[in-house]
Design an enzyme around this catalytic site. Structure first.
Site, PDB file in Angstrom:
ATOM      1  N   ARG A 142     -10.925 -10.670 -11.262  1.00  0.00           N
ATOM      2  CA  ARG A 142      -9.634 -10.181 -11.757  1.00  0.00           C
ATOM      3  C   ARG A 142      -8.676 -11.369 -11.839  1.00  0.00           C
ATOM      4  NH1 ARG A 142      -6.613  -7.350  -6.640  1.00  0.00           N
ATOM      5  NH2 ARG A 142      -7.872  -8.207  -4.963  1.00  0.00           N
ATOM      6  N   ARG A 143      -7.513 -11.124 -12.400  1.00  0.00           N
ATOM      7  CA  ARG A 143      -6.459 -12.145 -12.528  1.00  0.00           C
ATOM      8  C   ARG A 143      -6.942 -13.370 -13.313  1.00  0.00           C
ATOM      9  NH1 ARG A 143      -6.101 -11.676  -6.515  1.00  0.00           N
ATOM     10  NH2 ARG A 143      -4.517 -10.142  -5.968  1.00  0.00           N
ATOM     11  N   HIS A 164      -9.861   0.487 -10.470  1.00  0.00           N
ATOM     12  CA  HIS A 164      -9.409   1.507  -9.513  1.00  0.00           C
ATOM     13  C   HIS A 164      -7.911   1.739  -9.639  1.00  0.00           C
ATOM     14  CE1 HIS A 164      -8.404   3.504  -5.748  1.00  0.00           C
ATOM     15  NE2 HIS A 164      -7.619   2.487  -5.442  1.00  0.00           N
ATOM     16  N   PHE A 165      -7.157   0.662  -9.727  1.00  0.00           N
ATOM     17  CA  PHE A 165      -5.697   0.739  -9.839  1.00  0.00           C
ATOM     18  C   PHE A 165      -5.288   1.532 -11.080  1.00  0.00           C
ATOM     19  CE2 PHE A 165      -1.486  -1.083 -10.749  1.00  0.00           C
ATOM     20  CZ  PHE A 165      -0.900  -1.029  -9.494  1.00  0.00           C
ATOM     21  N   HIS A 166      -6.005   1.287 -12.183  1.00  0.00           N
ATOM     22  CA  HIS A 166      -5.655   1.997 -13.415  1.00  0.00           C
ATOM     23  C   HIS A 166      -6.045   3.470 -13.374  1.00  0.00           C
ATOM     24  CE1 HIS A 166      -4.902  -2.020 -15.060  1.00  0.00           C
ATOM     25  NE2 HIS A 166      -4.248  -1.408 -16.026  1.00  0.00           N
ATOM     26  N   HIS A 177       0.806  -1.219   0.000  1.00  0.00           N
ATOM     27  CA  HIS A 177       0.000   0.000   0.000  1.00  0.00           C
ATOM     28  C   HIS A 177       0.843   1.275   0.000  1.00  0.00           C
ATOM     29  CE1 HIS A 177      -3.672   2.264   0.149  1.00  0.00           C
ATOM     30  NE2 HIS A 177      -3.087   3.055   1.014  1.00  0.00           N
ATOM     31  N   TYR A 206       1.748   5.304  -2.579  1.00  0.00           N
ATOM     32  CA  TYR A 206       2.100   6.681  -2.239  1.00  0.00           C
ATOM     33  C   TYR A 206       3.509   7.037  -2.691  1.00  0.00           C
ATOM     34  CZ  TYR A 206      -2.322   6.704   0.018  1.00  0.00           C
ATOM     35  OH  TYR A 206      -3.675   6.635   0.217  1.00  0.00           O
TER      36      TYR A 206
END
Length: 552
Positions: free
Chosen positions: A438-439, A373-375, A222, A226
């Site tokens: 996913r995956r 979300h990640f993208h 996580h 950042y």
């Protein structure tokens, strides 16, 4: 301003450019793998020559999520430090050592993936086992990045010795804050790779404690987000104001935001493990609360940036409620690309709040919503800001000019990227809510009705992925043009100044011992008891599973 009196030497420029060149090579390779993924998931492509879907998925995640970002960030930060506090010959030699260690590790890791010996995805979850060279390569990348950490620390330490009692340059402070975060966070992934994965993959250990490995990974995983995001914040806080002709809204607020990110981005890994058995729900709740604390510096940043935009616009005479917004330099790609990234962070951050909420996480946890979300977060907010940085940084490093033609091309590239991500990430979010995992590669799940609901959205992902790959090709062309073919000249290194009547920055914000100490206390509080509980009550460890699954 002290930071503007320093000039980057040719040797310093060469160092930064080497890191950024690797990043753009990674962008091309990883982007191609991403395109192939979306085509396979849509059912429109079967991979040739025995190439496995999970092989290209691993390449895409590792090359873009770890290699591109880390190399670009280190190269950018070396340029910032060289401009604000300088770099000695000795520091530069050590920095080059770190580069070569990272490059050797990257080649080792990439080779094992390309040979099909490490189809373990970006998270390399146990008990899936990769070839030992994969883990050794990862360890070298981490060690090389630690070299960059200590070079940056020494640069600021040396500057402070000469300028006793003087406030450090804001960008140098930010770089050091980001590298402190990175150093503390990578201790977790280094521990699991060195102590668990390497002996296990070499056959010296028969089993591996899966929950310990995942907990140590997410201790790192996580704050990694950042580490990606803070260099974008550096550009937003201290560079974009210069580009729009304004000043830094508040030096104190900017430093406070970075300090809060150090403290609250690390002891929150359990919110990635909310569905994981073996972790006491009380500690999951505590880490979710700490996760929400990270919203505070994000909101501080949003307030600061839009205050800068409005103050600058009104000083230039633009009245009305939103006159200042209309007259921002939308035709300057150095502003336009990062600004689109900032706006994308609004839905991206909202999605992060959903993912970290225990009840809502249960709905979306193992669905492609999380990938969407990640993208939005990394592949839009962060990457578009990195592209915006590139339009002025690469000319600074190569001694060339950002021409009007490349500026227009950059605007087009940003629009293409935004449209592609709208289709791809939007389709991922919707398909995730419908239950699409996913995956996973393309499957109709034996004609299950639920699967038929999301197949159309997987085609939407392929459309978005194709548009995004066009944007990648365009960005690589722009990089090559700014590196080798643009007219020679001098481009501005834009660093904004503070307002003349700004309040003095409190000295305690530069008390690194205080902030690192508080961070360590929070980490010990959040992890000590649950980690001891994990070890004491662990089930038997798992033997390795080679790829394809079942060949142990």
């Amino acid at each position: 301003m002290l930071s503007e009196t320093l000039q980057l030497t040719k040797a310093n420029k060469k160092l930064s450019l080497a890191f950024i060149a690797v990043a753009f090579i990674s962008l091309l390779i990883g982007g191609l793998m991403g395109l192939l993924q979306t085509l396979v998931r849509s059912g429109t492509l079967t991979l040739p020559w025995g190439i496995d879907y999970y092989q290209i998925l691993t390449v895409h995640g590792v090359i873009l999520g770890l290699v591109l970002t880390t190399y670009f960030i280190i190269g950018f930060q070396y340029a910032l430090m060289g401009k604000t506090v300088g770099m000695t010959v000795k520091e530069r030699k050590i920095a080059w050592l770190g580069f070569w260690v990272m490059l050797v590790g990257t080649i080792m890791t990439a080779t094992t993936i390309l040979l099909g010996k490490a189809n373990v995805l970006y998270t390399f979850y146990a008990p899936l086992k990769a070839h030992p060279v994969f883990y050794i390569g990862l360890a070298l990348v981490i060690i090389g990045s630690w070299v960059a950490c200590f070079v940056n620390f020494h640069q600021l330490y040396r500057w402070k010795k000469v300028h006793k009692g003087v406030k450090s340059p804001l960008l140098a402070f930010m770089v050091v804050a980001n590298m402190i975060l990175w150093l503390i966070a990578t201790l977790g992934v280094a521990a699991t790779v060195l102590v668990q994965f390497i002996p296990w993959s070499l056959g010296y250990a028969e089993t591996i404690n899966v929950l310990v490995s995942r907990t140590l990974f997410w201790y790192f995983g996580h704050p990694l987000v950042y580490f990606w995001l803070l260099p974008a914040y550096m550009a937003w806080y201290a560079i974009i104001p210069k580009i729009i002709g304004g000043k830094i809204f508040s030096d104190s607020l900017a430093r406070l935001a970075f300090v809060l990110f150090i403290m609250f981005s690390i002891p929150v890994g359990f919110h990635h493990q909310l569905t994981e058995p073996g972790i006491d729900p009380t500690w999951k709740f505590i880490q979710v609360v700490l996760t929400f604390m990270v919203i505070i510096p994000s909101l501080l940043t949003a307030f600061s940036l839009f205050a800068t935009f409005e103050i600058t616009g009104r000083k230039k005479g633009f009245g009305g409620l939103f006159g200042w917004f209309k007259h921002l330099p939308w035709k300057d790609v150095r502003f336009f690309a990062p600004m689109i990234g900032m706006l994308a962070f609004i839905p991206a951050g909202t999605g992060g709040i959903i993912n970290a909420s225990h009840q809502l996480n249960a709905v979306v946890h193992n669905t492609i919503w999380v990938t969407g979300h990640f993208h939005l977060t990394v592949a839009t907010t962060v990457i578009l800001t990195f592209f915006g940085i590139s339009y002025w940084l690469i000319p600074v490093l190569t001694g060339r000019k950002l021409t009007a033609k490349i500026n227009r091309l950059g605007i087009i590239q940003t629009i293409i990227w935004t449209v592609g991500m709208f289709f791809m990430s939007g389709s991922m979010h919707i398909a995730g809510l419908l239950g699409a995992p996913r995956r996973s590669a393309y499957s109709t799940y034996s004609g299950t009705e639920q699967a038929s609901d999301w197949i159309g959205y997987q085609i939407g992902q392929a459309i978005g992925g194709t548009i995004l790959f066009i944007g990648i090709l365009l960005m690589v062309y722009i990089f090559l043009n700014l590196t080798f073919f643009a007219p020679k000249g001098t481009e501005e290194f834009p660093i904004a100044e503070e307002e003349k009547d700004a309040e003095p920055t409190p000295k305690f914000l530069e008390n690194w011992r205080l902030w690192i100490g508080l961070t360590v206390v929070l980490i010990l509080f959040a992890y000590t008891i649950p980690f001891m509980d994990i070890i004491q009550h662990s089930p038997p460890g798992s033997p390795p599973f080679d790829w394809p699954i079942g060949n142990s």
